[in-house]
Design a protein around this motif. Structure first.
Motif, mmCIF file in Angstrom:
data_model
loop_
_atom_site.group_PDB
_atom_site.id
_atom_site.type_symbol
_atom_site.label_atom_id
_atom_site.label_comp_id
_atom_site.label_asym_id
_atom_site.label_seq_id
_atom_site.Cartn_x
_atom_site.Cartn_y
_atom_site.Cartn_z
ATOM 1 N N CYS A 4 0.840 -1.208 0.000
ATOM 2 C CA CYS A 4 0.000 0.000 0.000
ATOM 3 C C CYS A 4 0.868 1.248 0.000
ATOM 4 N N SER A 5 0.339 2.327 -0.522
ATOM 5 C CA SER A 5 1.030 3.618 -0.544
ATOM 6 C C SER A 5 0.837 4.299 0.800
ATOM 7 N N LEU A 6 1.924 4.830 1.344
ATOM 8 C CA LEU A 6 1.860 5.524 2.620
ATOM 9 C C LEU A 6 1.456 6.975 2.398
ATOM 10 N N LEU A 7 0.493 7.433 3.161
ATOM 11 C CA LEU A 7 -0.024 8.799 3.049
ATOM 12 C C LEU A 7 0.678 9.696 4.054
ATOM 13 N N GLN A 8 0.991 10.895 3.635
ATOM 14 C CA GLN A 8 1.582 11.907 4.487
ATOM 15 C C GLN A 8 0.686 13.160 4.467
ATOM 16 N N GLU A 9 0.968 14.042 5.391
ATOM 17 C CA GLU A 9 0.203 15.288 5.430
ATOM 18 C C GLU A 9 0.431 16.094 4.156
ATOM 19 N N MET A 10 -0.623 16.757 3.713
ATOM 20 C CA MET A 10 -0.617 17.624 2.537
ATOM 21 C C MET A 10 -0.393 16.856 1.231
ATOM 22 N N ASP A 11 -0.617 15.534 1.254
ATOM 23 C CA ASP A 11 -0.495 14.750 0.016
ATOM 24 C C ASP A 11 -1.720 14.953 -0.859
ATOM 25 N N VAL A 12 -1.496 15.025 -2.162
ATOM 26 C CA VAL A 12 -2.568 15.052 -3.167
ATOM 27 C C VAL A 12 -2.186 14.024 -4.230
ATOM 28 N N ILE A 13 -2.864 12.887 -4.202
ATOM 29 C CA ILE A 13 -2.523 11.762 -5.078
ATOM 30 C C ILE A 13 -3.653 11.567 -6.078
ATOM 31 N N GLN A 14 -3.304 11.447 -7.342
ATOM 32 C CA GLN A 14 -4.274 11.225 -8.416
ATOM 33 C C GLN A 14 -3.902 9.949 -9.167
ATOM 34 N N LYS A 15 -4.828 9.004 -9.171
ATOM 35 C CA LYS A 15 -4.591 7.724 -9.843
ATOM 36 C C LYS A 15 -5.868 7.257 -10.526
ATOM 37 N N GLN A 16 -5.712 6.223 -11.362
ATOM 38 C CA GLN A 16 -6.844 5.669 -12.093
ATOM 39 C C GLN A 16 -7.104 4.206 -11.752
ATOM 40 N N ASP A 17 -6.078 3.480 -11.374
ATOM 41 C CA ASP A 17 -6.231 2.056 -11.135
ATOM 42 C C ASP A 17 -6.523 1.780 -9.662
ATOM 43 N N GLU A 18 -6.816 0.536 -9.359
ATOM 44 C CA GLU A 18 -7.095 0.108 -7.996
ATOM 45 C C GLU A 18 -5.821 0.146 -7.171
ATOM 46 N N ASN A 19 -5.950 0.660 -5.962
ATOM 47 C CA ASN A 19 -4.777 0.767 -5.110
ATOM 48 C C ASN A 19 -5.238 0.867 -3.661
ATOM 49 N N CYS A 20 -4.331 0.541 -2.750
ATOM 50 C CA CYS A 20 -4.607 0.667 -1.324
ATOM 51 C C CYS A 20 -3.669 1.708 -0.728
ATOM 52 N N TYR A 21 -4.147 2.341 0.342
ATOM 53 C CA TYR A 21 -3.415 3.429 0.984
ATOM 54 C C TYR A 21 -3.438 3.209 2.495
ATOM 55 N N CYS A 22 -2.354 3.634 3.142
ATOM 56 C CA CYS A 22 -2.253 3.505 4.597
ATOM 57 C C CYS A 22 -1.740 4.815 5.187
ATOM 58 N N TYR A 23 -2.270 5.150 6.314
ATOM 59 C CA TYR A 23 -1.753 6.283 7.083
ATOM 60 C C TYR A 23 -1.221 5.722 8.400
ATOM 61 N N VAL A 24 0.076 5.887 8.640
ATOM 62 C CA VAL A 24 0.738 5.377 9.835
ATOM 63 C C VAL A 24 0.828 6.509 10.845
ATOM 64 N N GLN A 25 0.382 6.247 12.057
ATOM 65 C CA GLN A 25 0.344 7.267 13.093
ATOM 66 C C GLN A 25 1.742 7.618 13.584
ATOM 67 N N ASN A 26 1.883 8.867 13.988
ATOM 68 C CA ASN A 26 3.104 9.331 14.632
ATOM 69 C C ASN A 26 2.993 9.067 16.126
ATOM 70 N N ARG A 27 3.893 8.287 16.672
ATOM 71 C CA ARG A 27 3.795 7.868 18.065
ATOM 72 C C ARG A 27 4.290 8.917 19.047
ATOM 73 N N THR A 28 4.926 9.975 18.565
ATOM 74 C CA THR A 28 5.395 11.037 19.458
ATOM 75 C C THR A 28 4.218 11.937 19.803
ATOM 76 N N MET A 29 3.932 12.067 21.086
ATOM 77 C CA MET A 29 2.751 12.812 21.519
ATOM 78 C C MET A 29 3.104 14.266 21.794
ATOM 79 N N HIS A 30 2.222 15.158 21.341
ATOM 80 C CA HIS A 30 2.341 16.592 21.579
ATOM 81 C C HIS A 30 0.969 17.115 21.987
ATOM 82 N N LEU A 31 0.969 17.996 22.990
ATOM 83 C CA LEU A 31 -0.298 18.506 23.495
ATOM 84 C C LEU A 31 -1.003 19.415 22.494
ATOM 85 N N GLN A 32 -0.279 20.018 21.559
ATOM 86 C CA GLN A 32 -0.954 20.881 20.587
ATOM 87 C C GLN A 32 -1.849 20.084 19.635
ATOM 88 N N TYR A 33 -1.650 18.762 19.606
ATOM 89 C CA TYR A 33 -2.500 17.901 18.776
ATOM 90 C C TYR A 33 -3.594 17.218 19.607
#
Length: 418
Positions: A4-33
C-alpha cells in the motif's frame, strides 16, 4: 499493508487504477494535537468502491461469536459505491488502511490534510465536562429527562424498549442480562452509524429523517406518559448514568488517552473535594466578616426629610418635658418661684403650645415670605460691613440673654427646662 502507498500530510494523489493506501500514526505525543485530526478525502467523477482494510474486518479470524456477528454487520453496512467519501482519523489512534476500486478508467484524487482543531472533538470534551459537573441538577429537571429519553430512543432503541417493558419482566436477573446484550448491540450500531453517517445521509436521507422523526415522537410520548423521575433512588441512578456518559464523552473528545484519564481523575477528585472546599469557604467568609471593620454609612437627608425630622423630634422632646414636669420628682414650687410667667408655664404643662400666636406672627414677619431677612439673603442689599456689625450685635444680644437666663434660673433643673 506492504504493497500500500503511505499517506503523508498535505499529500494530493491522483490515480486511475485500484490501489490501497495507509496512514501510519506518529507515536510522538504533543499537546498541541490534543484535538487534532487527519482528514482524508477521496473524490471522483465516477463511482468507486471504498473498502477499509484491517485485521478486524477479516471475519475468518474472529475469536468469538460476537466478533463474527460484528464483522458481518459491518460488511452489510459498508457502502458499495460512492463518488466522494471522507475519513477522519484521530492523531494518536490506530493505523488506517483502505482500498479504492474504481469501476471505470476514471481518475480519482486522494487528499490528506490536518485539522488542528476538530470542532467535533472539542464539543464532545466540553459536553462531557459540563455533563459531569451538572449531572445532579440535570437529573432532577423534567425537560432534560424528556430530552434524554428522545436521544436514548433514537440512538439505542433496544435499550429504550427494554426499559419501557421492564414491568413485564418478572425476574431482575433476566432483565439485566437482556439489558447488557441490548447495550452491546446498541453501542455497536452507534459505531457503525458514526462510521457510515455520510453515506447514509447522501443515499438514504429520507429514510433517516423518517426514522428520527418517528422514533423521537414515540420516545417523547412514552416518557411524557410515565412522567419525570420522582423517587430518590431513580434520580441517583440517573445521575450516575449521566456521569458515566460524561466520562465516555471526555474519553472520545481528546486524541491522547492519557490526558482523558487525567481529566477524569481530576473531575472525580474535585467532586469529592467539593464538600471540604465548601466548608472552608464558609468558614473563611465568616472569619472575614468577623474581622472586617464596620464602616460608617452616612445618609444625607433631603430638605423635606430634614424639616419632618426636626418637627417630629421637637414634638417628642416637648412631650418628654411635659411628662417630666408632671412627675412627682419635679420641684414645681421652686420652678414657679423662679419663672417670670408661671401661668404660661402651667398652660404648657397642661398641653398648650410652647409658642404664643404673637411670637409666631413676629417670626413670620421677620423670616417668612416677603420678609426683610429673606430679601436681604436673596438680593444682598446690605454691604458686608453692615452684615458683620449685625452679626456682632446679634452675638452680643445672645450672650446677654444667656447671662440673663442663667441669672433668672439658678436652680439645678434649669437644663431640663431649657
Amino acid at each position: 499493508g506492504k504493497n500500500c502507498s503511505l499517506l503523508q500530510e498535505m499529500d494530493v494523489i491522483q490515480k486511475q487504477d485500484e490501489n490501497c493506501y495507509c496512514y501510519v500514526q506518529n507515536r510522538t505525543m504533543h499537546l498541541q494535537y490534543l484535538w487534532s485530526t487527519i482528514q482524508i478525502k477521496v473524490n471522483s467523477r465516477e463511482k468507486f468502491r471504498f473498502e477499509p482494510i484491517s485485521e478486524k474486518n477479516n471475519c475468518q479470524n474472529s475469536e468469538t461469536v460476537f466478533e463474527f456477528v460484528a464483522c458481518a454487520v459491518q460488511i452489510l453496512w459498508k457502502p458499495e459505491t460512492c463518488t466522494e467519501t471522507f475519513l477522519s482519523i484521530k492523531q494518536y489512534g490506530e493505523d488506517v488502511c483502505f482500498k479504492i476500486q474504481p469501476f471505470k478508467i476514471e481518475p480519482y484524487v486522494v487528499r490528506v490534510k490536518r485539522e488542528m482543531l476538530d470542532g467535533k472533538l472539542l464539543f464532545l470534551f466540553v459536553a462531557g465536562i459540563f455533563l459531569f459537573h451538572f449531572a445532579n441538577s440535570l437529573s432532577r429537571s423534567a425537560k432534560f429527562f424528556y430530552l434524554s429519553g428522545v436521544i436514548l430512543g433514537v440512538l439505542a432503541l433496544l435499550v429504550f424498549v427494554l426499559l419501557t417493558l421492564k414491568r413485564f419482566i418478572p425476574r431482575h436477573s433476566t432483565f439485566w442480562i437482556l439489558m447488557s446484550g441490548s447495550w452491546m448491540v446498541s453501542l455497536y450500531f452507534i459505531y457503525c452509524f458514526k462510521e457510515n453517517i455520510q453515506w447514509l445521509w447522501s443515499e438514504h436521507k429520507t429514510y433517516l429523517l423518517g426514522y428520527f422523526l418517528a422514533v423521537g415522537i414515540t420516545s417523547f410520548a412514552i416518557c411524557y406518559q410515565h412522567g419525570p423521575l420522582t423517587t430518590e433512588l431513580s434520580v441517583t441512578l440517573f445521575t450516575w448514568t449521566l456521569q458515566l456518559t460524561a466520562f465516555v464523552l471526555i474519553y472520545f473528545g481528546v486524541t491522547i488517552p492519557q490526558v482523558a484519564y487525567a481529566v477524569i481523575a481530576v473531575s472525580l477528585c474535585s467532586k469529592g473535594l467539593c464538600y471540604p472546599l465548601g466548608a472552608a469557604c464558609h468558614v473563611a467568609r465568616k472569619m472575614k466578616h468577623h474581622f472586617k471593620s464596620k464602616k460608617l454609612v452616612f445618609k444625607y437627608l433631603t430638605e423635606e426629610e430634614y424639616r419632618e425630622q426636626g418637627e417630629s423630634e421637637t414634638i417628642r422632646a416637648l412631650e418628654e418635658l411635659r411628662s417630666f414636669c408632671r412627675s412627682p420628682d419635679f420641684p414645681s414650687w421652686i420652678a414657679v418661684s423662679k419663672l417670670q410667667a408661671p401661668h404660661r408655664f402651667a398652660a404648657f404643662v397642661l398641653g398648650s403650645p410652647h409658642i404664643s400666636p404673637a411670637e409666631i406672627k413676629a417670626h413670620d414677619e421677620q423670616y417668612g415670605f416677603g420678609s426683610f431677612f429673606l430679601e436681604e439673603q436673596l438680593f444682598e442689599t446690605r454691604p458686608q460691613s453692615e452684615q458683620d456689625e449685625a452679626a456682632n450685635s446679634v452675638h452680643e444680644e445672645d450672650e446677654e440673654n444667656e447671662n440673663e437666663m442663667h441669672t433668672q434660673i439658678p436652680f439645678p433643673y434649669a437644663t431640663e427646662l431649657l
